[in-house]
Motif scaffolding. Structure first.
Motif, short mmCIF file in Angstrom:
data_model
loop_
_atom_site.label_atom_id
_atom_site.label_comp_id
_atom_site.label_asym_id
_atom_site.label_seq_id
_atom_site.Cartn_x
_atom_site.Cartn_y
_atom_site.Cartn_z
N SER A 1 0.84 -1.04 -0.17
CA SER A 1 0.13 0.15 0.05
C SER A 1 0.93 1.38 -0.05
O SER A 1 0.51 2.23 -0.70
CB SER A 1 -1.20 -0.06 1.07
N GLU A 2 2.10 1.37 0.63
CA GLU A 2 2.83 2.63 0.79
C GLU A 2 3.43 2.59 -0.84
O GLU A 2 3.71 3.58 -1.01
CB GLU A 2 3.96 2.23 1.70
N LYS A 3 3.76 1.50 -1.43
CA LYS A 3 4.61 1.67 -2.59
C LYS A 3 3.29 2.12 -3.88
O LYS A 3 3.70 2.94 -4.54
CB LYS A 3 4.89 0.19 -3.18
N GLN A 4 2.20 1.69 -3.45
CA GLN A 4 1.09 2.24 -4.26
C GLN A 4 0.78 3.66 -4.20
O GLN A 4 0.65 4.49 -4.88
CB GLN A 4 -0.14 1.24 -4.38
N ALA A 5 0.87 4.15 -2.52
CA ALA A 5 0.59 5.53 -2.35
C ALA A 5 1.65 6.29 -2.99
O ALA A 5 1.39 7.48 -3.42
CB ALA A 5 0.53 5.63 -0.87
N LEU A 6 3.00 5.91 -3.01
CA LEU A 6 4.12 6.67 -3.48
C LEU A 6 4.02 6.71 -4.96
O LEU A 6 3.97 7.93 -5.51
CB LEU A 6 5.22 5.82 -3.25
N SER A 7 3.62 5.85 -5.60
CA SER A 7 3.35 6.00 -6.98
C SER A 7 2.16 7.02 -7.30
O SER A 7 2.09 7.72 -8.41
CB SER A 7 3.12 4.59 -7.73
N ALA A 8 1.05 6.80 -6.65
CA ALA A 8 -0.10 7.46 -7.03
C ALA A 8 -0.09 8.99 -6.59
O ALA A 8 -0.77 9.97 -7.36
CB ALA A 8 -1.26 7.03 -6.27
N THR A 9 0.86 9.33 -5.67
CA THR A 9 0.98 10.72 -5.26
C THR A 9 1.48 11.50 -6.27
O THR A 9 1.12 12.78 -6.61
CB THR A 9 1.88 10.89 -4.06
N GLY A 10 2.64 11.25 -7.21
CA GLY A 10 2.88 11.66 -8.17
C GLY A 10 1.94 12.23 -9.40
O GLY A 10 1.87 13.31 -9.70
N ILE A 11 1.22 11.28 -9.52
CA ILE A 11 0.07 11.43 -10.44
C ILE A 11 -1.05 12.54 -9.96
O ILE A 11 -1.62 13.41 -10.61
CB ILE A 11 -0.98 10.05 -10.75
N SER A 12 -1.34 12.32 -8.50
CA SER A 12 -2.02 13.27 -7.95
C SER A 12 -1.77 14.66 -8.02
O SER A 12 -2.40 15.68 -8.43
CB SER A 12 -2.45 12.97 -6.45
N PHE A 13 -0.45 15.19 -7.51
CA PHE A 13 0.35 16.26 -7.67
C PHE A 13 0.08 16.90 -8.93
O PHE A 13 -0.13 18.04 -9.38
CB PHE A 13 1.73 16.25 -7.27
N ARG A 14 0.43 15.98 -10.10
CA ARG A 14 0.49 16.59 -11.45
C ARG A 14 -0.92 16.80 -11.87
O ARG A 14 -1.02 17.92 -12.57
CB ARG A 14 0.95 15.40 -12.48
N THR A 15 -1.80 16.20 -11.63
CA THR A 15 -3.32 16.42 -11.63
C THR A 15 -3.66 17.77 -11.00
O THR A 15 -4.15 18.82 -11.63
CB THR A 15 -4.22 15.57 -11.29
N ASN A 16 -3.43 17.92 -9.91
CA ASN A 16 -3.74 19.34 -9.23
C ASN A 16 -3.10 20.40 -9.89
O ASN A 16 -3.54 21.46 -10.06
CB ASN A 16 -3.26 19.23 -7.82
N GLU A 17 -1.66 20.22 -10.16
CA GLU A 17 -0.97 21.28 -11.00
C GLU A 17 -1.73 21.45 -12.42
O GLU A 17 -1.86 22.87 -12.73
CB GLU A 17 0.53 20.86 -11.26
N LEU A 18 -1.93 20.70 -13.14
CA LEU A 18 -2.82 20.97 -14.30
C LEU A 18 -3.96 21.63 -13.96
O LEU A 18 -4.63 22.67 -14.78
CB LEU A 18 -2.89 19.68 -15.24
#
Length: 146
Positions: free
Chosen positions: A114-131
């Motif tokens: 779950s930590e591995k998945q969260a680390l991977s998803a965080t980058g996507i989340s930050f990029r989506t928020n930035e866009l």
């Protein structure tokens, strides 16, 4: 109440308020932003490296070491188990300890996943928020000219 007493109370109150609410900015280099430093930073490369370390180093290590402990415990359970109809109580205690160990290893592997998945998803989340923020700012700038 005399006028002088009222003026003294007002003065004392003003002095207390100005001293307790006097924070205009964070001193440079004091952490949490400061002058010339971003308020929030995200390092996609560091998150990717951490997720990779979990997947390639930690999860295989926990699995390997969990199996090694299980093999050693199984051998001890067998040695202390009944051979001539009588066994040691240590055998059943070790068996229960092994079951607890295996449950904890499974829980740890689940947490790592779950930590591995969260680390991977965080980058996507930050990029989506930035866009999203960029798009909203672009819409607002068109309205400013009206």
């Amino acid at each position: 109440m005399a006028w002088d007493e009222w003026e003294r109370i007002k003065s004392d109150s003003t002095a207390q308020q100005s001293a307790s609410t006097r924070l205009n900015q964070v001193a440079p280099g004091a952490g949490n932003g400061g002058v010339g430093r971003p308020d929030m930073a995200s390092s996609p490369a560091a998150k990717k490296a951490a997720a990779k370390a979990i997947g390639e180093d930690m999860e295989p290590g926990v699995t390997r070491d969990g199996k090694h402990a299980a093999e050693s415990t199984n051998a001890a359970v067998k040695e202390f188990g009944p051979k001539d109809g009588h066994g040691w109580e240590t055998s059943s205690a070790l068996k229960r300890a092994q079951e607890t160990w295996e449950k904890q290893v499974r829980m740890l592997l689940g947490r790592l996943a779950s930590e591995k998945q969260a680390l991977s998803a965080t980058g996507i989340s930050f990029r989506t928020n930035e866009l999203d923020t960029t798009a909203r700012l672009a819409r607002q700038s068109r309205i400013d000219g009206i």
